[in-house]
Structures are given as structure tokens and as C-alpha cells.
Motif scaffolding. Structure first.
Motif, PDB file in Angstrom:
ATOM      1  N   ALA A  95      81.748   3.730  68.570  1.00 43.86           N
ATOM      2  CA  ALA A  95      80.932   4.055  69.744  1.00 43.86           C
ATOM      3  C   ALA A  95      79.681   4.826  69.310  1.00 43.86           C
ATOM      4  CB  ALA A  95      81.734   4.884  70.741  1.00 43.86           C
ATOM      5  N   TYR A  96      79.847   5.701  68.323  1.00 40.01           N
ATOM      6  CA  TYR A  96      78.723   6.505  67.829  1.00 40.01           C
ATOM      7  C   TYR A  96      77.627   5.588  67.270  1.00 40.01           C
ATOM      8  CZ  TYR A  96      76.252  10.222  65.286  1.00 40.01           C
ATOM      9  OH  TYR A  96      75.303  11.096  64.818  1.00 40.01           O
ATOM     10  N   VAL A  97      78.061   4.605  66.469  1.00 35.52           N
ATOM     11  CA  VAL A  97      77.112   3.671  65.860  1.00 35.52           C
ATOM     12  C   VAL A  97      76.417   2.846  66.951  1.00 35.52           C
ATOM     13  CG1 VAL A  97      76.972   1.608  64.410  1.00 35.52           C
ATOM     14  CG2 VAL A  97      78.290   3.583  63.629  1.00 35.52           C
ATOM     15  N   ARG A  98      77.187   2.380  67.942  1.00 38.44           N
ATOM     16  CA  ARG A  98      76.585   1.609  69.051  1.00 38.44           C
ATOM     17  C   ARG A  98      75.594   2.464  69.848  1.00 38.44           C
ATOM     18  NH1 ARG A  98      81.612  -0.087  70.236  1.00 38.44           N
ATOM     19  NH2 ARG A  98      81.685   1.226  72.095  1.00 38.44           N
ATOM     20  N   ASP A  99      75.998   3.704  70.148  1.00 42.45           N
ATOM     21  CA  ASP A  99      75.120   4.586  70.923  1.00 42.45           C
ATOM     22  C   ASP A  99      73.841   4.883  70.167  1.00 42.45           C
ATOM     23  OD1 ASP A  99      76.972   4.648  72.879  1.00 42.45           O
ATOM     24  OD2 ASP A  99      77.676   6.688  72.497  1.00 42.45           O
ATOM     25  N   TYR A 100      73.973   5.072  68.854  1.00 42.61           N
ATOM     26  CA  TYR A 100      72.773   5.334  68.047  1.00 42.61           C
ATOM     27  C   TYR A 100      71.808   4.163  68.193  1.00 42.61           C
ATOM     28  CZ  TYR A 100      69.565   5.359  64.158  1.00 42.61           C
ATOM     29  OH  TYR A 100      68.413   5.280  63.415  1.00 42.61           O
ATOM     30  N   GLU A 126      68.860   5.659  70.350  1.00 40.57           N
ATOM     31  CA  GLU A 126      67.773   6.109  69.478  1.00 40.57           C
ATOM     32  C   GLU A 126      66.809   4.964  69.165  1.00 40.57           C
ATOM     33  OE1 GLU A 126      67.131   9.135  68.468  1.00 40.57           O
ATOM     34  OE2 GLU A 126      68.982  10.275  68.233  1.00 40.57           O
ATOM     35  N   VAL A 127      67.344   3.750  69.009  1.00 40.41           N
ATOM     36  CA  VAL A 127      66.500   2.666  68.514  1.00 40.41           C
ATOM     37  C   VAL A 127      65.983   1.788  69.657  1.00 40.41           C
ATOM     38  CG1 VAL A 127      66.384   0.707  66.949  1.00 40.41           C
ATOM     39  CG2 VAL A 127      67.673   2.718  66.301  1.00 40.41           C
ATOM     40  N   LEU A 128      66.899   1.359  70.527  1.00 38.25           N
ATOM     41  CA  LEU A 128      66.510   0.470  71.614  1.00 38.25           C
ATOM     42  C   LEU A 128      65.703   1.183  72.684  1.00 38.25           C
ATOM     43  CD1 LEU A 128      68.591  -2.195  71.536  1.00 38.25           C
ATOM     44  CD2 LEU A 128      68.535  -1.708  73.948  1.00 38.25           C
TER      45      LEU A 128
END
Length: 389
Positions: free
Chosen positions: A169-174, A178-180
Motif C-alpha cells: 500500500a505504501y508503494v502504491r500510495d507513493y 507523490e508522483v501522479l
């Protein structure tokens, strides 16, 4: 959450009168909790609250109006602006208030990229810079190595039993937040392919053209993507060490390490069940690296961290302080003399003050000029300031 333990953090922010600071750190490393505990009387603006962020977006001058309308006591208080990258326009107001009032600020965030890109006012040296990292060994009662390597050291993930779900979830949220949402990468599918590729080339020499081929973009874009990761504090580049023009050293390519060993594991879907093998060795080296990085920052020694590699492929993992200390990390529980060769050739050529193999052996021993150290001993020595001051 109630059952989460609070960790006593090593970071010390000690601000003299009239001094302000930036506190950066990847998301979920505990910046908000740290500031709440360290500065309980401060006035906090949390820009994760969308309505608050919107109000200040529309009218940045609101900050100055509110703070100057406060009572005299408020004039001496510390003001914390949390997630300040969400409202970059506020930095001009902060600048003005630092110059024209007694207010002190701590500006806290997980990415300076948006501020830099929006040409935000970074206060031209008026604010000191601090960084909060994931947990480090002195903040833990005991270091449970398999747990560290699998869960990583983001406080919540380290404590959770269902850490794998939280990490993905952390990787998806990042990627999303942050990026999208921040529009950092125009081609989001390519960036997420790149993000996967980073997991597999993690801690290795960066080969931009290989990664570019895998992601279907050009090498220049790959370099930009790495810069996004660095600016959003997801990782850092380690440059090759070169002092005098050694005939041997050829590589100009840097290496890249993510900021947390658990996040790296989530990207590669890695599970470590025993303290041996290649996966263990890579995760172990990464863990030692994150400790060295945090030590350089928290101790305020801010020494350089490089690696050394020759044309023949001889390599020393970490060269600290411009050649003062050479550190090789080996996951083995028995380090044989063959494993010492790269460190020997580095020592012969550059004469560092210390040459250390950090490993999984049970006892410390010395072979010639090389100290072979169990990793627990190394971490104790590092944090006591006895590896590099």
C-alpha cells in the motif's frame, strides 16, 4: 494507533532564538509524531487537511494575518507547517515573518521537489535543514535482523504483523500521491515500470540504457525518474570513489539505494527466511547502508559515502569520509581470505585509517590491517562515533 509503540528518536532539533528549520523525511517516518513530542507547545498547521490547504492556496497572506493577530505569547511560540510542499506559496510569507517578527518556524515535508519546481522560496539559508529517517538500531531495544530485513524500519511497518500489505500500500500510495497527483512524471505507466525495475537493480551500478529499454523511454527520462526518487526522498545515489586518478577505476556510473530495506523488499517481492544466500546478502548490505546514512546525518558529521570499483570488478561497498574508512559488507557467517581481496587492494592503494568487514560472524577478529566485525559490534561502534567521527 493505540497499540503502536512510541520510539525515542535520535534526531535532535535544537533551535536558538529566531532560528527556523526545515524537517524533511519520507512519508510515514514519524515526522509529525516527533514534532508533537519535541515541541508540545507549538502552533501546528497541518496541510494534509484539504480544506486548510485550499484556504491558504487561495490566500497565502492568511498565514501572516493570523500569526500577527495572535497574542504576545503566540509571538514567541514555534509555528509548525506540516506537509508544507502542499502549499509552496506560503514560503514567501514565512520568509517575510522570519525577517520581520520573532516567530520561528519548522517547515516539515516529504518532498522538496514540488517546492523547487514551483520556484518556491527555500529561504536562502535562513532555515537549517534536518532529516528524519526510518528507525535506526539505537532506537530499537534489540535488533531482530530477519524482522528488520522483511518489515523494513518505517515505524508502523516494523511493528505490524501484516506488514506486507502495508508495504505494498505504501508503494502504491507513493506512486499515486507523490508522483501522479503532483504531476511529477507525465508518463505514469512508464514511471511505474521504472519503479519496478529499480527494485531489481537496487544497490547495483545504474545502467540507464538497460532500464530505458525495459520501460520504453529514453535514457535521459530514466535519469529524470531517478532524480524524482531522490527529490522525494525515496532513495539516494552513491557515487564512485576517486581520489587520485587510479589507473584501475573505470566506473562513472553511480549506484542507487532506496531509503528503506522493507520498501526495497516489497518492490522485489522478496521474503527472507534464513540468514544466508544472495537475497539475504543484498538486504543485509542495504540495512548497513541505511544505518551509515542516518549516522552521517544525525551525528552532523555529514561525511561522504562512496563505493569503489576497479576495471577487474574488485569492489568495496562503502568508502566513508573521502577514503578515511573502507567498509565491506558480507552476509556470510564465516569470511574467508578470498572475500578480503578487494578490501586488501583498496587498503594497499589508499591506506584508509580503518578497513572493516561487517559480517554475520559471532566474534570480532583482525586479519592484518582488516577488522572483521560482527554487525552488532559494527553498529555499536558506528553510533558511538568510533568508526568515523
Amino acid at each position: 494507533t493505540p497499540d503502536m509503540q512510541y520510539f525515542d528518536r535520535l534526531l535532535k532539533i535544537d533551535l536558538p532564538p529566531k532560528q527556523s528549520a526545515f524537517l524533511w523525511g519520507p512519508r510515514k517516518t514519524g515526522k509529525t509524531t516527533y514534532l508533537r513530542m519535541a515541541f508540545p507547545d507549538s502552533l501546528v498547521y497541518d496541510f494534509l487537511k484539504t480544506d486548510l490547504a485550499l484556504d491558504f492556496h487561495r490566500r497565502p497572506s492568511l498565514l501572516r494575518e493570523q500569526l500577527l493577530a495572535g497574542d504576545d505569547d503566540a509571538g514567541r511560540r514555534l509555528v509548525i507547517l506540516d506537509e508544507v510542499q502542499k502549499v509552496p506559496q506560503l514560503l514567501d510569507e514565512v520568509h517575510w515573518l522570519i525577517e520581520n517578527s520573532d516567530l520561528r518556524f519548522i517547515l516539515c515535508g516529504s518532498s522538496a521537489r514540488k517546492l523547487k519546481r514551483g520556484r518556491a522560496n527555500l529561504l536562502g539559508g535562513r532555515a537549517w535543514r534536518y532529516e528524519l529517517f526510518p528507525l535506526v538500531s539505537p532506537e530499537l531495544k534489540t535488533v531482530d535482523l530477519p524482522r528488520v530485513l522483511n518489515h523494513g524500519l518505517i515505524p508502523a511497518h516494523y511493528q505490524q504483523e501484516s506488514y506486507r500489505r502495508s508495504l505494498s500500500a505504501y508503494v502504491r500510495d507513493y506512486l499515486k500521491e507523490e508522483v501522479l497527483d503532483e504531476g511529477l512524471a507525465r508518463n505514469v505507466p512508464a514511471f511505474s515500470r521504472f519503479f519496478d525495475a529499480v527494485g531489481y537493480s537496487h544497490g547495483e551500478l545504474i545502467n540507464c540504457s538497460n532500464i530505458a529499454r525495459e520501460c520504453g523511454v529514453d535514457s535521459k527520462t530514466v535519469r529524470e525518474y531517478y532524480q524524482i526518487l531522490v527529490d522525494t526522498l525515496m532513495g539516494r545515489m552513491v557515487e564512485p570513489y576517486k581520489r587520485r586518478t587510479g589507473r584501475q577505476i573505470i566506473t562513472k556510473a553511480p549506484k542507487f539505494y532506496l531509503f528503506d530495506v522493507g520498501v526495497a523488499g516489497a518492490l522485489t517481492r522478496r521474503q527472507i527466511h534464513e540468514e544466508r544466500g544472495e537475497q539475504f546478502g543484498r538486504a543485509f548490505e542495504h540495512f548497513i547502508f541505511t544505518e551509515i546514512v542516518a549516522h552521517a546525518s544525525y551525528s552532523e558529521a555529514n561525511y561522504d559515502i562512496n563505493f569503489w570499483r576497479t576495471r577487474s570488478g574488485s569492489e568495496v561497498d562503502f568508502v566513508l569520509g573521502g577514503g578515511e574508512v573502507a567498509v565491506e559488507v558480507k552476509g556470510a557467517s564465516r569470511v574467508d581470505s578470498r572475500a578480503l581481496r578487494p578490501l586488501r587492494s583498496f587498503t594497499d592503494e589508499y591506506r584508509p585509517k580503518k578497513a572493516i568487514v561487517v559480517c554475520n560472524e559471532a566474534q570480532m577478529r583482525v586479519v592484518g590491517e582488516i577488522s572483521i566485525m560482527p554487525w552488532r559490534t559494527f553498529l555499536q561502534e558506528l553510533w558511538a562515533g568510533r568508526v568515523i567521527a
